[in-house]
Design a protein around this motif. Structure first.
Motif, PDB file in Angstrom:
ATOM      1  N   PHE A 300       0.537  -1.743   0.067  1.00 49.71           N
ATOM      2  CA  PHE A 300      -0.109   0.232   0.241  1.00 49.71           C
ATOM      3  C   PHE A 300       1.087   1.368  -0.058  1.00 49.71           C
ATOM      4  N   THR A 301       0.602   2.269  -1.086  1.00 48.25           N
ATOM      5  CA  THR A 301       1.057   3.594  -0.893  1.00 48.25           C
ATOM      6  C   THR A 301      -0.041   4.450   0.002  1.00 48.25           C
ATOM      7  N   VAL A 302       0.292   4.952   0.735  1.00 47.81           N
ATOM      8  CA  VAL A 302      -0.759   5.816   2.199  1.00 47.81           C
ATOM      9  C   VAL A 302      -0.031   7.073   1.998  1.00 47.81           C
ATOM     10  N   GLU A 303      -0.706   8.171   1.141  1.00 45.21           N
ATOM     11  CA  GLU A 303       0.248   9.764   1.563  1.00 45.21           C
ATOM     12  C   GLU A 303      -0.477  11.280   1.480  1.00 45.21           C
ATOM     13  N   SER A 304       0.007  11.998   2.250  1.00 43.29           N
ATOM     14  CA  SER A 304      -0.928  12.693   2.454  1.00 43.29           C
ATOM     15  C   SER A 304      -2.107  12.930   3.093  1.00 43.29           C
ATOM     16  N   ASN A 305      -2.701  11.928   3.253  1.00 35.29           N
ATOM     17  CA  ASN A 305      -3.918  11.708   4.383  1.00 35.29           C
ATOM     18  C   ASN A 305      -3.733  12.191   5.356  1.00 35.29           C
ATOM     19  N   GLU A 306      -4.854  12.827   6.132  1.00 34.86           N
ATOM     20  CA  GLU A 306      -4.781  13.413   7.994  1.00 34.86           C
ATOM     21  C   GLU A 306      -4.236  11.810   8.598  1.00 34.86           C
ATOM     22  N   LEU A 307      -5.240  11.183   8.746  1.00 35.65           N
ATOM     23  CA  LEU A 307      -4.439   9.751   9.435  1.00 35.65           C
ATOM     24  C   LEU A 307      -4.518   9.282   8.331  1.00 35.65           C
TER      25      LEU A 307
END
Length: 499
Positions: A300-307
């Motif tokens: 997974f690439t999880v980028e620039s989210n609040e959480l």
């Protein structure tokens, strides 16, 4: 009749069957004439065959415009419009095309507007919809208590729900564009063996507050009480919620993109799920796993989210080979969640623009126990790299913080990589352990095993003193000690507080 005559008759029959045009039923016999039946008004279809719409039907007043009650029917709208009245002028639902108790029905190339249900399959099997354009319709396509229903190459917008499957056993939704529907893009309920692929769901929203762990008002794709569902190659953007699975099992989400949603992907009370190869960007919450177990998340690439990622009351969840970067609150949250595994996970660049319950960190362990991190890389996070509170022991094996690789066990401790320049100038030791530590509860514990700094060898490593509140509420300073067994062996450091 001699054998030569019999052969001629059989050959003639075979030739007739092979050249006769029309729909062929599952038995292989011809069931219609060469020319399709032309429709120019609302009607009931009771015979197998091919039917075409040769003109628009506008402001239809019938409750159901085209009713199909026969098997082996092909209805081709030839891109003409079926226009209803919505809200209806009579009691009950208005439906553009309804298929009831029928098998092998295909509906294609038709435009629908202003119906409660655009196309509805009820208690039917082997239904196919393709080439549909629907606007301002309550449910553009619905299927209830049906088997093997397939939808493809359709544009469904400005309605309530683009596609609704309820108690559907087997089917596919592919190459569908769902935009600006007020309830949801696609919903599955009490269904199984359904594949959703290459779907784009954009701006399916409605008014009202959005809560991370409650079912929102509008979803890009919403799946509930279902099993063996596959979601692949989908793009969900600017919905209140991206992809949601509730009470599902043995399902998977792969190769997806979710951006600028209230949440990207959310699993609630689900088990035995596979999530692989998704990119989640600029959502309020990237990935939420709530009250679920045996979930595998990879690449997974999880980028620039609040959480970035939130595990809540979940167990036996595995997150591997994934990156969580540039979160504005917390990168990875593990709350009231035990026995989870994180392997080759990177958490970096948390900006601390806002806090979660007053805490900003790369990794937040809140009332969490026996979670294990292996080869984690945690760096460049504002405030704390790891913040553990109100929980039991969690383990980090061979994880990188700043320029050092550590293995440690911690309970109710906050820690972060410190700048090497922070060592006192008169310290006789070459350097200090680049680690800042603080207790978050009176029973805090930190047991650390150190390796050499990354890119260096044969350096002596020690650490600062750690202040830990004792059980009386005072502060007791304890010196952290280091033992060195040789230039090529690990150096062990132990820091324990009262309790």
């Amino acid at each position: 009749m001699d054998r030569r005559t019999q052969g001629a008759v059989i050959l003639s029959l075979l030739i007739i069957v092979s050249v006769a045009p029309g729909v062929v039923s599952t038995s292989g016999t011809s069931i219609q004439a060469a020319d399709p039946t032309v429709l120019d008004s609302c009607t009931v279809v009771t015979e197998p065959g091919s039917y075409v719409l040769d003109a628009d039907i506008e402001t239809a007043t019938a409750g159901v415009c085209i009713e199909i009650r026969a098997d082996d029917v092909v209805f081709d709208g030839q891109n003409n419009l079926l226009d209803g009245l919505r809200p209806p002028t009579q009691a009950g639902l208005t439906i553009g095309i309804r298929v009831t108790n029928a098998t092998n029905v295909t509906v294609r190339n038709v435009r629908l507007a202003e119906w409660d249900d655009g196309i509805a399959f009820d208690n039917s099997s082997n239904g196919v919809v393709s080439g549909l354009v629907a606007e301002e319709t309550g449910a553009a396509i619905s299927a209830t208590n049906s088997t093997n229903v397939s939808v493809g190459e359709s544009s469904l917008r400005d309605g309530g729900v683009a596609i609704s499957f309820d108690q559907v056993r087997g089917g596919e939704i592919a190459d569908v564009f769902a935009r600006n529907n007020s309830i949801s893009g696609i919903t599955l309920d009490q269904s199984r063996r359904v594949a959703i692929r290459n779907v784009t769901a954009i701006a399916n929203t409605s008014f009202g507050p959005m809560f991370f762990r409650r079912r929102p008002a509008a979803l890009g794709i919403g799946i509930s009480d279902s099993r063996n569902v596959t979601v692949t190659g989908v793009n969900v953007t600017e919905n209140i919620g991206g992809v949601s699975m509730t009470n599902t099992t043995d399902s998977e989400i792969t190769d997806c993109t979710a951006s600028r949603n209230g949440f990207g992907i959310r699993l609630v009370r689900s088990s035995d799920e596979t999530l692989d190869g998704c990119t989640l960007t600029e959502n309020d919450l990237g990935l939420a796993v709530v009250q679920s177990r045996r979930v595998n998340v990879t690449e997974f690439t999880v980028e620039s989210n609040e959480l970035g990622i939130d595990l809540f009351v979940s167990e036996n969840v595995s997150v591997a080979e994934s990156t969580v970067t540039d979160s504005s609150r917390v990168g990875l949250v593990v709350e009231r969640a035990d026995y989870n595994e994180f392997r080759d996970v990177t958490v970096e660049g948390t900006t601390a623009e806002s806090a979660l319950d007053g805490i900003s960190a790369g990794i937040l362990l809140d009332n969490a126990t026996r979670n294990e991190f292996t080869n984690a890389a945690v760096s460049d996070n504002e405030n704390w790299a790891v913040f553990a509170v109100q929980g039991g022991t969690n383990v980090f094996e061979q994880s990188v913080f700043g320029t050092m690789r550590f293995s440690f066990r911690l309970r109710n401790v906050a820690l972060d990589a410190a700048d090497a320049e922070s060592a006192p100038e008169n310290d006789p030791v070459e350097s200090v352990v680049p680690l800042e530590v603080a207790a978050t509860q009176p029973d805090s514990v930190l047991n650390v095993t150190l390796r050499e700094p990354l890119g260096a060898a044969n350096e002596t490593v020690t650490s600062d003193e750690t202040e830990t509140p004792d059980s009386e509420g005072d502060t007791e300073a304890e010196e952290t000690t280091t033992t060195e067994s040789g230039p090529d062996t690990e150096r062990e450091t132990t820091d324990t507080s009262n309790g």
